[in-house]
Design a protein around this motif. Structure first.
Motif, PDB file in Angstrom:
ATOM      1  N   GLY A   1       0.408  -1.165   0.183  1.00  0.00           N
ATOM      2  CA  GLY A   1       0.104  -0.311  -0.265  1.00  0.00           C
ATOM      3  C   GLY A   1       0.403   1.753  -0.320  1.00  0.00           C
ATOM      4  N   THR A   2      -0.075   2.536  -0.340  1.00  0.00           N
ATOM      5  CA  THR A   2       0.769   3.902  -0.534  1.00  0.00           C
ATOM      6  C   THR A   2       1.750   3.775   0.897  1.00  0.00           C
ATOM      7  OG1 THR A   2      -1.160   4.467  -1.601  1.00  0.00           O
ATOM      8  CG2 THR A   2       0.079   5.839  -1.444  1.00  0.00           C
ATOM      9  N   ARG A   3       1.113   3.926   1.839  1.00  0.00           N
ATOM     10  CA  ARG A   3       1.302   3.883   3.189  1.00  0.00           C
ATOM     11  C   ARG A   3       2.418   3.122   3.584  1.00  0.00           C
ATOM     12  NH1 ARG A   3      -2.712   4.630   8.638  1.00  0.00           N
ATOM     13  NH2 ARG A   3      -0.528   4.887   9.121  1.00  0.00           N
ATOM     14  N   GLY A   4       2.910   1.932   3.284  1.00  0.00           N
ATOM     15  CA  GLY A   4       3.612   1.229   4.070  1.00  0.00           C
ATOM     16  C   GLY A   4       5.177   1.998   2.574  1.00  0.00           C
ATOM     17  N   ARG A   5       4.754   1.747   1.859  1.00  0.00           N
ATOM     18  CA  ARG A   5       5.783   2.390   1.134  1.00  0.00           C
ATOM     19  C   ARG A   5       6.317   3.352   1.123  1.00  0.00           C
ATOM     20  NH1 ARG A   5       6.914  -1.580  -2.176  1.00  0.00           N
ATOM     21  NH2 ARG A   5       5.554  -2.645  -2.978  1.00  0.00           N
ATOM     22  N   ALA A   6       5.335   4.857   1.326  1.00  0.00           N
ATOM     23  CA  ALA A   6       5.810   5.721   2.387  1.00  0.00           C
ATOM     24  C   ALA A   6       6.652   5.785   2.853  1.00  0.00           C
ATOM     25  CB  ALA A   6       4.354   6.908   2.304  1.00  0.00           C
ATOM     26  N   ARG A   7       6.689   4.860   4.332  1.00  0.00           N
ATOM     27  CA  ARG A   7       7.325   5.077   5.149  1.00  0.00           C
ATOM     28  C   ARG A   7       8.408   4.599   4.966  1.00  0.00           C
ATOM     29  NH1 ARG A   7       4.708   0.920   9.739  1.00  0.00           N
ATOM     30  NH2 ARG A   7       4.770  -0.616   8.154  1.00  0.00           N
ATOM     31  N   LEU A   8       9.186   4.132   3.397  1.00  0.00           N
ATOM     32  CA  LEU A   8       9.979   3.359   3.437  1.00  0.00           C
ATOM     33  C   LEU A   8      11.181   4.374   2.902  1.00  0.00           C
ATOM     34  CD1 LEU A   8       9.584   0.845   1.556  1.00  0.00           C
ATOM     35  CD2 LEU A   8       9.684   0.515   4.049  1.00  0.00           C
ATOM     36  N   LEU A   9      10.393   6.131   2.746  1.00  0.00           N
ATOM     37  CA  LEU A   9      11.420   7.100   1.841  1.00  0.00           C
ATOM     38  C   LEU A   9      12.672   7.817   2.702  1.00  0.00           C
ATOM     39  CD1 LEU A   9       8.301   8.563  -0.146  1.00  0.00           C
ATOM     40  CD2 LEU A   9       9.975   7.602  -0.775  1.00  0.00           C
ATOM     41  N   GLY A  10      12.066   7.623   4.568  1.00  0.00           N
ATOM     42  CA  GLY A  10      12.712   8.847   5.609  1.00  0.00           C
ATOM     43  C   GLY A  10      13.513   7.232   5.421  1.00  0.00           C
ATOM     44  N   PRO A  11      13.923   6.343   5.703  1.00  0.00           N
ATOM     45  CA  PRO A  11      15.011   5.014   6.323  1.00  0.00           C
ATOM     46  C   PRO A  11      15.644   5.178   4.458  1.00  0.00           C
ATOM     47  CG  PRO A  11      13.365   4.216   6.950  1.00  0.00           C
ATOM     48  CD  PRO A  11      12.423   5.600   6.377  1.00  0.00           C
TER      49      PRO A  11
ATOM     50  N   ARG B   1      21.199  -1.689   8.446  1.00  0.00           N
ATOM     51  CA  ARG B   1      21.232  -0.342   7.079  1.00  0.00           C
ATOM     52  C   ARG B   1      20.048  -0.178   6.865  1.00  0.00           C
ATOM     53  NH1 ARG B   1      24.822   1.102   3.608  1.00  0.00           N
ATOM     54  NH2 ARG B   1      26.278  -0.306   2.524  1.00  0.00           N
ATOM     55  N   TYR B   2      19.102  -1.620   7.515  1.00  0.00           N
ATOM     56  CA  TYR B   2      17.623  -1.633   6.958  1.00  0.00           C
ATOM     57  C   TYR B   2      16.701  -0.973   8.541  1.00  0.00           C
ATOM     58  CZ  TYR B   2      19.598  -3.645   2.950  1.00  0.00           C
ATOM     59  OH  TYR B   2      19.920  -4.295   1.945  1.00  0.00           O
ATOM     60  N   LEU B   3      17.234  -0.252   8.655  1.00  0.00           N
ATOM     61  CA  LEU B   3      16.117   0.391  10.456  1.00  0.00           C
ATOM     62  C   LEU B   3      15.491   1.782   9.636  1.00  0.00           C
ATOM     63  CD1 LEU B   3      19.604   1.235  12.014  1.00  0.00           C
ATOM     64  CD2 LEU B   3      17.887  -0.440  12.359  1.00  0.00           C
ATOM     65  N   VAL B   4      13.964   1.680  10.440  1.00  0.00           N
ATOM     66  CA  VAL B   4      12.858   2.618   9.984  1.00  0.00           C
ATOM     67  C   VAL B   4      12.242   3.315  10.762  1.00  0.00           C
ATOM     68  CG1 VAL B   4      12.443   1.088   8.513  1.00  0.00           C
ATOM     69  CG2 VAL B   4      11.620   0.063  10.019  1.00  0.00           C
ATOM     70  N   CYS B   5      12.270   2.987  12.393  1.00  0.00           N
ATOM     71  CA  CYS B   5      12.032   3.873  13.407  1.00  0.00           C
ATOM     72  C   CYS B   5      12.797   5.043  13.966  1.00  0.00           C
ATOM     73  CB  CYS B   5      11.381   2.941  14.172  1.00  0.00           C
ATOM     74  SG  CYS B   5      10.173   2.062  13.617  1.00  0.00           S
TER      75      CYS B   5
ATOM     76  N   GLY C   1      17.964  -0.069  28.053  1.00  0.00           N
ATOM     77  CA  GLY C   1      18.356   0.637  28.884  1.00  0.00           C
ATOM     78  C   GLY C   1      18.445   1.429  27.507  1.00  0.00           C
ATOM     79  N   PHE C   2      18.772   0.717  26.052  1.00  0.00           N
ATOM     80  CA  PHE C   2      18.349   1.384  24.934  1.00  0.00           C
ATOM     81  C   PHE C   2      17.178   2.184  23.624  1.00  0.00           C
ATOM     82  CE2 PHE C   2      22.965  -0.873  24.962  1.00  0.00           C
ATOM     83  CZ  PHE C   2      23.048  -0.399  24.467  1.00  0.00           C
ATOM     84  N   GLU C   3      16.521   1.538  24.875  1.00  0.00           N
ATOM     85  CA  GLU C   3      14.991   1.570  24.182  1.00  0.00           C
ATOM     86  C   GLU C   3      14.622   3.547  23.581  1.00  0.00           C
ATOM     87  OE1 GLU C   3      16.062   0.479  27.016  1.00  0.00           O
ATOM     88  OE2 GLU C   3      14.351  -1.005  27.878  1.00  0.00           O
ATOM     89  N   HIS C   4      15.183   4.390  23.941  1.00  0.00           N
ATOM     90  CA  HIS C   4      14.561   5.483  23.298  1.00  0.00           C
ATOM     91  C   HIS C   4      16.064   6.303  22.635  1.00  0.00           C
ATOM     92  CE1 HIS C   4      11.950   5.892  26.719  1.00  0.00           C
ATOM     93  NE2 HIS C   4      12.680   4.992  27.043  1.00  0.00           N
ATOM     94  N   ARG C   5      17.402   4.928  22.352  1.00  0.00           N
ATOM     95  CA  ARG C   5      18.226   5.615  21.481  1.00  0.00           C
ATOM     96  C   ARG C   5      17.334   5.515  20.685  1.00  0.00           C
ATOM     97  NH1 ARG C   5      22.977   4.827  23.173  1.00  0.00           N
ATOM     98  NH2 ARG C   5      24.344   5.295  21.624  1.00  0.00           N
ATOM     99  N   HIS C   6      17.915   6.526  19.548  1.00  0.00           N
ATOM    100  CA  HIS C   6      17.850   6.656  18.324  1.00  0.00           C
ATOM    101  C   HIS C   6      18.810   4.998  17.281  1.00  0.00           C
ATOM    102  CE1 HIS C   6      17.089   6.810  13.548  1.00  0.00           C
ATOM    103  NE2 HIS C   6      16.168   8.470  13.538  1.00  0.00           N
ATOM    104  N   PRO C   7      17.999   4.263  16.249  1.00  0.00           N
ATOM    105  CA  PRO C   7      18.684   3.590  16.137  1.00  0.00           C
ATOM    106  C   PRO C   7      20.294   3.659  14.986  1.00  0.00           C
ATOM    107  CG  PRO C   7      16.619   2.887  15.899  1.00  0.00           C
ATOM    108  CD  PRO C   7      16.805   4.348  15.681  1.00  0.00           C
ATOM    109  N   ARG C   8      20.192   4.526  14.534  1.00  0.00           N
ATOM    110  CA  ARG C   8      20.810   4.830  13.641  1.00  0.00           C
ATOM    111  C   ARG C   8      22.578   5.720  14.229  1.00  0.00           C
ATOM    112  NH1 ARG C   8      19.756   4.061   8.024  1.00  0.00           N
ATOM    113  NH2 ARG C   8      18.103   3.589   7.561  1.00  0.00           N
TER     114      ARG C   8
END
Lengths: 237, 452
Positions: A171-181, B335-339, B364-371
């Motif tokens: 879906g669009t939302r799922g793919r849009a979430r990839l842009l930042g990473p 490389r594949y981190l999204v949050c 203890g790492f919970e609030h850190r940015h993964p990158r």
């Protein structure tokens, strides 16, 4: 795969730029369609690597063709009348709007296909060496050109990584979430490349270049053709 | 006279919580091969960057002490000034390729140094031939495999005829045989030319086999600087995980440990995009309670087979069956981190993260940015994210790449501790790790070879 185009880099780039310029200035639909077709066939020369570029060029052109009639008001031969939309007004599609949007879409396709052919087939290294004092700018363009296939590869890797965690990226939302990473990843790659370039002496004074091969008759003919195409685009097409 | 002299070197990155290097002193003689060993985050890469002048010029931070290479002080000489004297091969070849074509890539450093145009092509071709990559000269860099790219990077470094060659884990993308050949080749070429080599490496056996001297770093300090023979004894006594040991030979057959089959592949074939067959008629079954190591050379199809087993690919022919949920950890997972927070990353998809965070030592790492984490910590985060849904099949694709031997032992212990809960498939080039973690081994050959 060897670097494919038989033309030298500068004539090849000039020819592609001329075709893109002619597509922008030409007034006749069939002329623009012919230019887009030539560039499409040129891109096919790169085989499998051309897929993402062709998909991008064609989808953006189709998108423009579909949206333009809804956003412009032109002509009197109404083919379809739709609802009234706030801000935009009444939606309708006329025969003239369709013809006009088809030409605009072909123009967009031609320009993006010219870029695709440049990215896929032109020897950027030789273009860089011919750039003289504009070397840094041309290197920037060459590196940016490589960004698309890198992003494509990273996006595919990210989708697999997330699916491997049981996360749906449809879906669009799922793919849009990839842009930042993806952007963050490309910045990290850029930092690594900058470090490697510095370590390899980039920016030192007294730089030399691999000798350029002398232009062939075909190269001179291509430059002549490029000039003729631009001129013809303004005068007759 | 020493080629490189490091004296009282300390460095802290601008965003670093602790010093990356602390009071490091070291001398490298011409023609010497020095292996840098140590845990992840011990300062090996920082020391290599300091010898190249990239620390402090490129990375910034607080720098004290001195580094002199061939008489040039790195505080006053920029990395570009050192480029003719020092050449570096970094860990990831994709992040150091500048040019589009291979010949242009190898010539890039020579051009920057102002080598006569008439010599450029010949020197680039000679360097490519020296590393056995002469046939790649006409290729585009984006069509090369990881192993080919690494050879091109080595050729680029050797082409400038450096007096000091720095190799920062340069074999991370290679199978064991190719990696052994690569390091031996680099060491031999360097010795022939009188070039000193500093090699950071996570597989100690390979480093010790080729080095004259070993420097062991721990928390930014040199804790050992000795000839290779003495270093072996020290490692066995003090850091046994780093002492070279033989890989255990694993059986190929099931034992009685496995229960029900979780993933089964029956004579599957697969080709990417309709191209040549990567796998042809391969069968495999993975049972709950067993850990299977999947080994083989680069390009043998290990990743493809792992993805088929995890249900991430559908075979072109043959049958695949997966019972329950699969978790798959790809190569270079960091490389594949999204949050933007570690706990969100691990809990992505609505899975409970607490247990996985605890199992991977990430409390203890919970609030850190993964990158913002180190590469090793990032990979622990992604492994926690794969474990959080408690999968019935766990597939780990090259999980030990860039991981130090002590961390490998921890990972093996974790996988073994959870083995009864699931079927586990570990794709790896690391035969010692395979011996530590697996019950049996499947060695995937080239397409022409028979399989399982």
């Amino acid at each position: 795969m060897a670097l494919r185009l038989r033309l030298s880099a500068v004539p090849a780039a000039a020819l592609l730029a001329a075709l893109a310029a002619a597509a922008l200035v030409a007034g006749r639909g069939w002329t623009v369609a012919a230019i887009a077709a030539i560039l499409f066939l040129t891109c096919l020369y790169a085989r499998g690597r051309s897929r993402v570029y062709l998909a991008g060029a064609l989808s953006s052109a189709v998108g423009l063709f579909l949206l333009t009639p809804l956003l412009v008001v032109e002509g009197t031969h109404v083919l379809w009348r739709g609802p009234i939309v706030p801000v935009i007004g009444e939606l309708d599609v006329t025969r003239e709007e369709l013809a006009s949007s088809a030409v605009q879409a072909l123009r967009l396709a031609a320009v993006t296909l010219a870029f695709a052919a440049y990215a896929l087939l032109v020897d950027h290294d030789r273009l860089l060496r011919a750039a003289g004092s504009a070397r840094r700018s041309v290197l920037g363009v060459a590196l940016a050109t490589r960004l698309l296939p890198t992003l494509q590869r990273d996006a595919a890797g990210l989708v697999v990584a997330l699916r491997g965690r049981g996360v749906d990226v449809g879906g669009t939302r799922g793919r849009a979430r990839l842009l930042g990473p993806l952007l963050a990843g490309s910045l990290e790659r850029g930092l690594g490349l900058a470090e490697a370039m510095e370590a390899r002496g980039f920016g030192r004074p007294g730089k030399t270049n691999l000798p350029a091969k002398p232009w062939t008759l075909l190269d001179w003919a291509a430059v002549g053709a490029a000039a003729a195409i631009v001129l013809g685009g303004f005068l007759w097409l | 006279m020493a080629l490189a002299e490091v004296e009282g070197l300390a460095h802290r990155y601008a965003d670093g919580l602790a010093a990356a290097l602390n009071d490091v002193s070291l001398i490298v003689e011409p023609g010497e091969v020095v292996a840098l060993l140590g845990p992840s985050g011990s300062g090996k890469s920082t020391l290599i960057r300091a010898l190249a002048g990239l620390v402090p010029h490129f990375h910034g931070g607080r720098f004290s002490g001195s580094v002199r290479v061939a008489g040039l002080d790195t505080r006053t000489s920029r990395p570009a000034d050192l480029a003719g004297t020092v050449a570096t091969v970094f860990q990831d070849p994709e992040d150091q390729i500048v040019m589009t074509g291979v010949l242009g890539e190898v010539a890039f450093g020579l051009e920057n140094l102002g080598v006569q145009p008439s010599e450029l092509e010949a020197r680039a071709l000679t360097a490519l031939e020296a590393v056995g990559a002469g046939d790649l000269a006409g290729r585009r860099a984006d069509t090369l495999s990881g192993g080919e790219l690494q050879r091109v990077c080595l050729a680029s470094a050797l082409a400038v005829a450096p007096r000091l060659l720095l190799l920062d884990e340069p074999t991370s993308q290679l199978d064991p045989e190719a990696a052994d050949r690569f390091v031996a080749l680099a060491a031999d070429l360097a010795r022939q030319r009188g070039t000193a080599v500093v090699l950071a490496e996570q597989r100690p056996a390979r480093a010790l086999a080729n080095a004259d001297r070993v420097v062991f770093l721990d928390r930014g300090r040199v804790v050992l600087d000795a000839q290779s023979a003495a270093a072996r004894s020290w490692l066995r006594a003090n850091r046994p995980a780093f002492a070279p040991r033989e890989a255990v030979t694993l059986p190929a057959e099931h034992d009685q440990r496995g229960d029900g089959v979780v993933s089964a592949l029956d004579r599957v074939s697969y080709a990417y995009g309709g191209g040549h067959l990567v796998l042809d008629g391969v069968s495999l079954d993975l049972r709950r309670g067993e850990v299977v190591a999947l080994t083989g050379r680069n390009g043998a199809g290990k990743t493809t087979l792992a993805r088929l087993a995890a249900g991430l690919l559908t075979p072109d022919s043959g049958a695949s069956r997966l019972t329950g949920r699969a978790g798959y950890l790809p190569q270079d997972s960091g490389r594949y981190l999204v949050c933007e927070r570690v706990d969100d990353e691990v809990g992505l998809g609505g899975h409970k993260s607490t247990r996985a965070l605890r199992d991977l030592g990430l409390v203890g790492f919970e609030h850190r940015h993964p990158r913002d984490l180190s590469s090793g910590e990032r990979e622990r985060v992604t492994l926690a994210a794969v474990l959080a849904p408690d999968p019935d099949l766990l597939v780990l694709d090259e999980p030990t790449r860039g991981m130090d031997p002590e961390r490998k032992e921890e990972l093996a212990a974790l996988v073994r501790a959870q083995a009864r809960r699931r079927a586990t498939l570990v794709v790896t080039h690391d035969l010692v790790f395979a011996g530590d973690v697996a019950d049996r081994e499947i060695a995937l050959g080239t397409r022409e070879e028979a399989l399982v």
